[in-house]
Write a protein that holds these residues in place. Sequence first.
Motif, short mmCIF file in Angstrom:
data_model
loop_
_atom_site.label_atom_id
_atom_site.label_comp_id
_atom_site.label_asym_id
_atom_site.label_seq_id
_atom_site.Cartn_x
_atom_site.Cartn_y
_atom_site.Cartn_z
N ARG A 147 0.82 -1.21 0.00
CA ARG A 147 0.00 0.00 0.00
C ARG A 147 0.86 1.26 0.00
NH1 ARG A 147 -5.02 1.70 3.91
NH2 ARG A 147 -4.66 3.95 3.87
N SER A 202 -6.76 -2.02 -8.15
CA SER A 202 -7.37 -1.55 -6.90
C SER A 202 -8.61 -0.71 -7.16
CB SER A 202 -6.36 -0.75 -6.09
OG SER A 202 -6.05 0.47 -6.75
N TRP A 272 -6.41 7.89 -4.55
CA TRP A 272 -5.07 7.33 -4.50
C TRP A 272 -4.04 8.39 -4.12
CZ3 TRP A 272 -2.54 3.38 -3.35
CH2 TRP A 272 -2.96 2.10 -3.69
N ALA A 276 -5.58 6.53 0.22
CA ALA A 276 -6.70 5.91 0.94
C ALA A 276 -7.38 4.87 0.07
CB ALA A 276 -7.70 6.98 1.38
N PRO A 277 -6.67 3.84 -0.41
CA PRO A 277 -7.28 2.86 -1.31
C PRO A 277 -8.37 2.02 -0.64
CG PRO A 277 -5.09 2.13 -0.65
CD PRO A 277 -5.23 3.53 -0.15
N GLU A 278 -8.40 2.00 0.69
CA GLU A 278 -9.45 1.24 1.35
C GLU A 278 -10.84 1.79 1.05
OE1 GLU A 278 -8.31 4.59 4.03
OE2 GLU A 278 -7.23 3.10 2.84
N LEU A 279 -10.92 3.03 0.58
CA LEU A 279 -12.21 3.64 0.28
C LEU A 279 -12.89 2.99 -0.92
CD1 LEU A 279 -11.45 7.44 0.79
CD2 LEU A 279 -12.33 5.77 2.44
N ALA A 281 -13.23 -0.20 -1.48
CA ALA A 281 -14.08 -1.28 -0.95
C ALA A 281 -15.31 -0.70 -0.25
CB ALA A 281 -13.27 -2.15 0.01
N ARG A 282 -15.13 0.41 0.47
CA ARG A 282 -16.28 1.03 1.13
C ARG A 282 -17.30 1.53 0.10
NH1 ARG A 282 -13.68 5.13 5.59
NH2 ARG A 282 -12.13 3.70 6.49
N THR A 299 -18.18 8.48 -0.68
CA THR A 299 -17.24 7.88 0.27
C THR A 299 -16.02 8.77 0.47
OG1 THR A 299 -17.98 5.68 -0.42
CG2 THR A 299 -15.89 5.82 0.75
#
Length: 826
Positions: A147, A202, A272, A276-279, A281-282, A299
């Motif tokens: 990441r 991603s 990116w 905050a690549p986890e966003l 999935a959210r 998001t």
Amino acid sequence: MSLAQLHYTSAAPGDEGTVGRFTAVGPGIPTALLSEIEPLLGYEPVRDVPFLPTDAELRSMPQAFSFTHLSDGSRLLSRAVPLAAPGAGAGQLRFHTHAVLLPAGAPLPGDRLPIAAWRSPRWASATPSGAIPDPLTSPYAGPGLEREALGDFAVSRGPWLAAVFADLRRVRLESASGATAQVVLVERQSEDVARWIGLACSVLPPDHAERLTFTTYSRRPSLAPQQVVGVLPEDAHLLDAAEVRVHLCGGPHGRPSPPPGDAWAETAARVWRSRAPELFARARALHGEPFAAGPLAVTALCAGIALGPDERSTAADWAAERPYTLDEEQTRKLVDALTAATIDDRSGPEFDAVGRLFGALDGRCTVTTTAPLAAMLVTEAVRGGNGSLELPDRSAFAGPEGKAISEALAPEILAELGGFGAALDIARTVQLLRVARLLNLDCAGLLPSLVDRVAPALLAAPDFTWGPALLELLDEQFDVRTALLVALDRIAPEDPAAMERLLGRVPLPFTGTQSLPHLRMCAESRAITTSCGEDRVSALSRVLRAAGISPFAEPLVLRSAVGLVWTDREPTAAEARMLLEAATSDTHRSAGTWSHLVRAALGAAAHDTDAADLAHDLLRGFPHQILGRERAALLLLDFARTMRGAAAPEADGAKAPDEATPAEGWAERALALRPAAEPVEPNVLEHAFGALARRLLAPERPDAELYAFVQTDDPDLLAAYGRAAREEPVPARLRSDPAYAADCYLNWSAPPHAGVHWTRTSTALLDEVLRPAVRELSSAGVLAVEEAVGRAGSTGRTEAFRAWNRRQSGALGRIGRRLAGRVRRP
């Protein structure tokens, strides 16, 4: 699950005409499939390979890490690396490719993506002597795809992120429909292409990411079957296909890609760059469509990531369409992000989207949550001048939040509404009045002067785009409606046609108890005039009835009615006479319509007998209003009426001095009126001079008046006389009345001392009017004319007539004999 593996090595020295050969093929791979696989396993070295490359130089050369779909549905994951193997000639570079065959429909071990195996330690650079585990069984993905590393790379490639993501989205969507498209990434290092693929996987939806084909390096990108192809800068010139999207990324050769105008790609790029690549999935958890920009933008905003106006608009619209998707906390975060004071690039579409969001949330969320949206909208309406905003309801400003925004905006609103010297913008004024009502501001003191400015502006407006907003304002605010309609009714007589156009485009609500006679006429006039056609007097009567009030009680309704019925021209003289009879001169004087009647008289055709009678009535009815040139022109018309003998005596038997029937000096009177009427209308002059000429052509005319007329030698007077003499009554009388023919002969025979104009006129009349008439007479008729000449004149005049007549006959006789002699000649 054990996967079949392949090894492919470049040709050995002396193997001419071959690229390479399979050195190991796992069990279960059909021989027919190998022919399809083999072209995918080759490796072409970079240009200018060192003569004896060192190990470091070999490691710096690109590796071709590829993922490809095969025709039978299986997939091939491979890595090709350059080698300086023993036995190769000096400067001759070899390669080795290690590949894994993935069965159709089978996921990768651990449901990982193909790019995760990029740096697996189990990729072999030589054909092993025994079986080894396939590279995909290793959990190690290698440096560069963590990441933090991808975040650093995304920041370094910030100018290209959105454009690359937009093209990746396009490639995936087009490939799903069977089209062929390709994204080429021009990078100096193949490792950077692998990082691009890591970023792509991603942001793409999982089912799209696992089907994305790629290769990190190719010398011949046009032949590569993958969707994403890595190319070195020196090979970028080989790309010219229209379906190929090329991105020159990073380094001195790089050029930032233009903004794609793709809200999803722009938002993904900002996510990116914010590491905050986890966003992603959210966002997918919000159940949006694949590649939907709304969930991702919502998001990102809730996570505190700053977005552009298009992306914020997308977020607001998406949330407005699904007001129950977000919980209270998410909604509050979204509202705070959209209304942040630090944003300075809001656009009109963004405000419209925020307005729709407010409408969706109003009543579903607490006032505390929606109040910032309401405050933002009214602030933009006042300070930003956005006239298309959908304003909140008054209930949004009922609490302390509404009081605060009211106190902040009230001075600006009241100052602008009361700005008498400023140019008035209708849409802006309507918007401010609506905002003032929402904020409960007292505008009663400004209203009278404001509607006096708004009313004429409505008539002068070139378009009516503000119509719907104005109707909403009038529906909301009874006091504004009452005052504005009264102001419009008051100015309607000044330009009733413009008021008719306004009401045709904006149906103002005046069906209540207000009188508004002018507006009612303007609203109905078009239908009335259409049904009446050319009968404009009937149309006038019906339009006046629509006013609901008599012109005797309110003379200005007469002005409005005349302006509505005669919009394209003035009334005819006959219509003007009926207008004058329909209302008293006092009414016309108060309404100002007497000027229309004057123009009708002065614009009448030369032979319109109503013009003279109308002029006479106007001179009597408006002695103090009609002055100057117009009065003199009407006196010329009235003179024509006198010459026709149609003058009616006044009630008391007296006439004004300048209106008295001239007992003598007719020609002098006509010529005296002309200078004061200049520039006189040609038809008016023809009325007066033509009537005088016809009177002088009558048998009972006074000889003294004819003599005075001739002595004027005025070209206009004499030209009118010549035209009147050629009118049919004169030639007909010449043929039927010997005394009249004799009289005309005596008058037209140039008297002594006559001027040049009369001489020319009379000679022409003798030749062109009298001679043709006499030629048609019988011998007895000619003799009767001779006798009449003798009785009226003398023996000498009789002989002159005979000589004149003989000249006519003799000339014709000589011509006839000459023509006859020519016919008899052999």
